[in-house]
Design an enzyme around this catalytic site. Sequence first.
Site, mmCIF file in Angstrom:
data_model
loop_
_atom_site.group_PDB
_atom_site.id
_atom_site.type_symbol
_atom_site.label_atom_id
_atom_site.label_comp_id
_atom_site.label_asym_id
_atom_site.label_seq_id
_atom_site.Cartn_x
_atom_site.Cartn_y
_atom_site.Cartn_z
ATOM 1 N N LYS A 1 -66.558 57.117 45.042
ATOM 2 C CA LYS A 1 -66.584 56.479 43.961
ATOM 3 C C LYS A 1 -66.299 55.065 44.201
ATOM 4 C CE LYS A 1 -69.267 57.626 41.760
ATOM 5 N NZ LYS A 1 -70.445 58.889 41.896
ATOM 6 N N ASN B 1 -93.257 47.624 37.814
ATOM 7 C CA ASN B 1 -92.131 48.381 38.509
ATOM 8 C C ASN B 1 -93.239 49.171 39.745
ATOM 9 O OD1 ASN B 1 -90.687 47.415 36.990
ATOM 10 N ND2 ASN B 1 -90.204 49.569 36.260
ATOM 11 N N GLY B 2 -92.305 49.027 41.132
ATOM 12 C CA GLY B 2 -92.765 49.592 42.579
ATOM 13 C C GLY B 2 -93.052 48.526 43.528
ATOM 14 N N LYS C 1 -79.013 52.356 40.307
ATOM 15 C CA LYS C 1 -78.882 53.256 39.549
ATOM 16 C C LYS C 1 -79.861 53.949 39.806
ATOM 17 C CE LYS C 1 -77.255 56.107 36.471
ATOM 18 N NZ LYS C 1 -75.456 57.072 37.036
ATOM 19 N N GLU D 1 -67.265 62.433 47.889
ATOM 20 C CA GLU D 1 -67.688 62.217 46.675
ATOM 21 C C GLU D 1 -66.878 61.252 46.046
ATOM 22 O OE1 GLU D 1 -69.957 61.450 44.822
ATOM 23 O OE2 GLU D 1 -69.329 61.437 42.615
ATOM 24 N N CYS E 1 -85.928 48.279 38.843
ATOM 25 C CA CYS E 1 -86.599 47.110 38.234
ATOM 26 C C CYS E 1 -87.511 47.920 36.630
ATOM 27 C CB CYS E 1 -87.835 46.465 38.711
ATOM 28 S SG CYS E 1 -87.868 46.000 39.732
ATOM 29 N N TRP F 1 -85.196 43.756 40.689
ATOM 30 C CA TRP F 1 -84.739 43.962 41.145
ATOM 31 C C TRP F 1 -85.294 43.459 43.098
ATOM 32 C CZ3 TRP F 1 -83.408 47.363 45.866
ATOM 33 C CH2 TRP F 1 -82.158 47.436 46.924
ATOM 34 N N GLU G 1 -68.310 52.499 46.101
ATOM 35 C CA GLU G 1 -69.475 51.885 45.212
ATOM 36 C C GLU G 1 -68.553 50.879 44.165
ATOM 37 O OE1 GLU G 1 -72.680 54.927 44.265
ATOM 38 O OE2 GLU G 1 -70.471 55.352 43.504
ATOM 39 N N ARG H 1 -79.783 50.081 35.305
ATOM 40 C CA ARG H 1 -80.855 49.956 35.973
ATOM 41 C C ARG H 1 -80.545 49.221 37.509
ATOM 42 N NH1 ARG H 1 -84.841 53.236 35.221
ATOM 43 N NH2 ARG H 1 -86.063 52.289 36.686
ATOM 44 N N HIS I 1 -59.043 64.980 65.169
ATOM 45 C CA HIS I 1 -60.629 64.297 66.303
ATOM 46 C C HIS I 1 -60.694 62.912 66.122
ATOM 47 C CE1 HIS I 1 -60.370 68.288 67.234
ATOM 48 N NE2 HIS I 1 -60.774 68.834 66.313
HETATM 49 C C1 G6P Z 1 -77.984 55.486 44.145
HETATM 50 C C2 G6P Z 1 -77.252 55.683 42.352
HETATM 51 C C3 G6P Z 1 -75.959 56.698 42.844
HETATM 52 C C4 G6P Z 1 -77.219 58.137 43.196
HETATM 53 C C5 G6P Z 1 -78.050 58.212 44.311
HETATM 54 C C6 G6P Z 1 -78.941 59.355 44.574
HETATM 55 O O1 G6P Z 1 -77.351 55.695 44.174
HETATM 56 O O2 G6P Z 1 -76.387 54.459 42.807
HETATM 57 O O3 G6P Z 1 -75.554 56.894 41.821
HETATM 58 O O4 G6P Z 1 -76.101 58.713 43.574
HETATM 59 O O5 G6P Z 1 -78.759 56.793 43.532
HETATM 60 O O6 G6P Z 1 -79.887 58.967 42.933
HETATM 61 P P1 G6P Z 1 -80.490 60.438 42.620
HETATM 62 O O7 G6P Z 1 -81.172 59.698 40.827
HETATM 63 O O8 G6P Z 1 -81.691 60.889 43.029
HETATM 64 O O9 G6P Z 1 -79.340 61.224 41.824
#
Ligand code: G6P
Length: 608
Positions: free
Chosen positions: A485, A98-99, A603, A481, A2, A74, A488, A27, A504
């Site tokens: 990516k 927010n929250g 985000k 990673e 949010c 959100w 995602e 976000r 395994h």
């Molecule tokens: C969300 C974002 C990711 C990020 C994760 C942890 O899922 O989309 O890109 O790695 O949160 O976020 P942070 O801000 O704690 O690194």
Amino acid sequence: MCGIVGAIADRDVVPVLIEGLKRLEYRGYDSAGIAVIDGRDVRRVRRTGRVAEMEAAAGQEGFNARLGVGHTRWATHGGVTEANAHPHISHGVALVHNGIIENHEEQRERLRQLGYEFESQTDTEVIAHLMHHYLKQGNDLLAALQRTVKELTGAYALAVVSRAEPERMVCARMGCPLLIGLGEGENFVASDVSAIIQATRQVIFLEEGDTAELTRTSVRVFDGDDQLVQREVHLSDVSLASLELGPYRHFMQKEIHEQPRAIADTIEATIDGGFLPTLFGANAEAVLKDVEGVQILACGTSYYAGMTARYWIEAIAGLPCSVEIASEYRYRAAYANPKHLIVTISQSGETLDTMEALKYAKSLGHQHTLSICNVPESAIPRASELVCYTRAGAEIGVASTKAFTTQLAALFQLTVVLGKLHGRISEEEEAGYLEELRFLPGSVQHALNLEPQIALWAERFAPKSDALFLGRGLHYPIALEGALKLKEISYIHAEAYPAGELKHGPLALVDADMPVVVIAPNDKLLEKVKSNMQEVRARGGELFVFTDQDSNFSESEGVHVIRTPRHAGVLSPIIHTIPVQLLAYHTALARGTDVDKPRNLAKSVTVE
Ligand code: G6P
């Protein structure tokens, strides 16, 4: 997640609110709305979907006002509907939140008995009714807010306006970031500085428990005891250029290409002055000398940065290091060693699970905490003893790229500082690490030059439904990673395994349809990785290998090779991150997905 923006000005604030909401889009959200005080009336427009749709609706209604609040939501409590979108209104009081309010059910019951009716399923609507309840008792807007927040348990950032008091706006913060922007004859409130940067750079970060009152020409901040306080005014260094796309197609592409600069900025002080503890705060030397081990806590991409750091910290600094996903750690009866340093890694500094894991670690007796974060003044660094801010600049793409590589650069610096303070590194070794760091931005740039070759590979990945990523040692987290990516942003199912683990289980998945990406730099594990690759080839699997210029590798049928520059030694994981980012980006591009705003993701994840 949010986002909040609010403005009080001597001009029409509607464009300010809309632009602010657009800058908060990154976000992640699923509905948006604004409420403005127009004469003696509250007018509101809300829409599910994009801000642009809400903007069009506001345009049709002819909104024009000098005071208003806006929100991107959100969904948490209640589905993605217009009725659940913010702002919420109760008898002329409009607010955005927010929250999460944990005691909303209890408050809802109480308010029902007082005669209030609810139009939404949100926790937020109880705050609007509580505000009205206290206004009805004769409190002014600020006093009503101060009474209201005392009834709330949970986390909130709030901005409130009322048709009865068109000359002011009030706001409050607990557990969620909120800041005030100071303009000339106008003032703003926002959850994120990017929402108001077009209007002002001067900001006040509210502290936990603060409430504030804004008019066009004044700002008054009160602490949790409702006492008037002075809060420092900061000059934000977020640049407008960092929030604009420029010549790039997506923010993710822009941010991938910004990595040489972002890394150079993050290591600048070390390049100039050597590996100094002061990078982590004034009293870092005493703290870092005293610790006997490291416990890293993080989520998502940040967790993989932590996994990489574990290899460095144990090998270079000679200290035991554990890494754990924050959402797991916070709910388990963890064994705490107060002599171990808690390191949280978070690009946003807001991730609720990481924040809660930090609080939990403290409750278990950990006294020393260090945060690696990209957002100044955000919640996690504020709650930490030591801080290292990565200098990646604003990251807009939901999938983290430059925040990740700068986290790695920061963690490497931490490793060497720990190693020095614990007497594990000779002067010669230290000079060698400095030299490797000096080369780093240039090597990252070379890796970026591989983009055209990687884009060709991406064409072959685009029609696939699964992919496997392999790596060993320091490069296993980079395989993880790479897989993250890819899933995602392209929605291709991707998994990563330590290459030695292939036999395994995952080997059963390998056939001609399953592309297998291998991160195979020229290190001491290369021969082992090559054997694992043979296991794939023998089952008809197609290999896509990222290796270094100087490794002895040749292309053959079913084995495709892309070479990054010379082997980057201990910093090789940073270099090998670039190709996997580019592969994910170009695959997503070929599949036509929404690269910067992948479905269902956000985000900053400020919920459990
Ligand atoms: C969300 C974002 C990711 C990020 C994760 C942890 O899922 O989309 O890109 O790695 O949160 O976020 P942070 O801000 O704690 O690194």
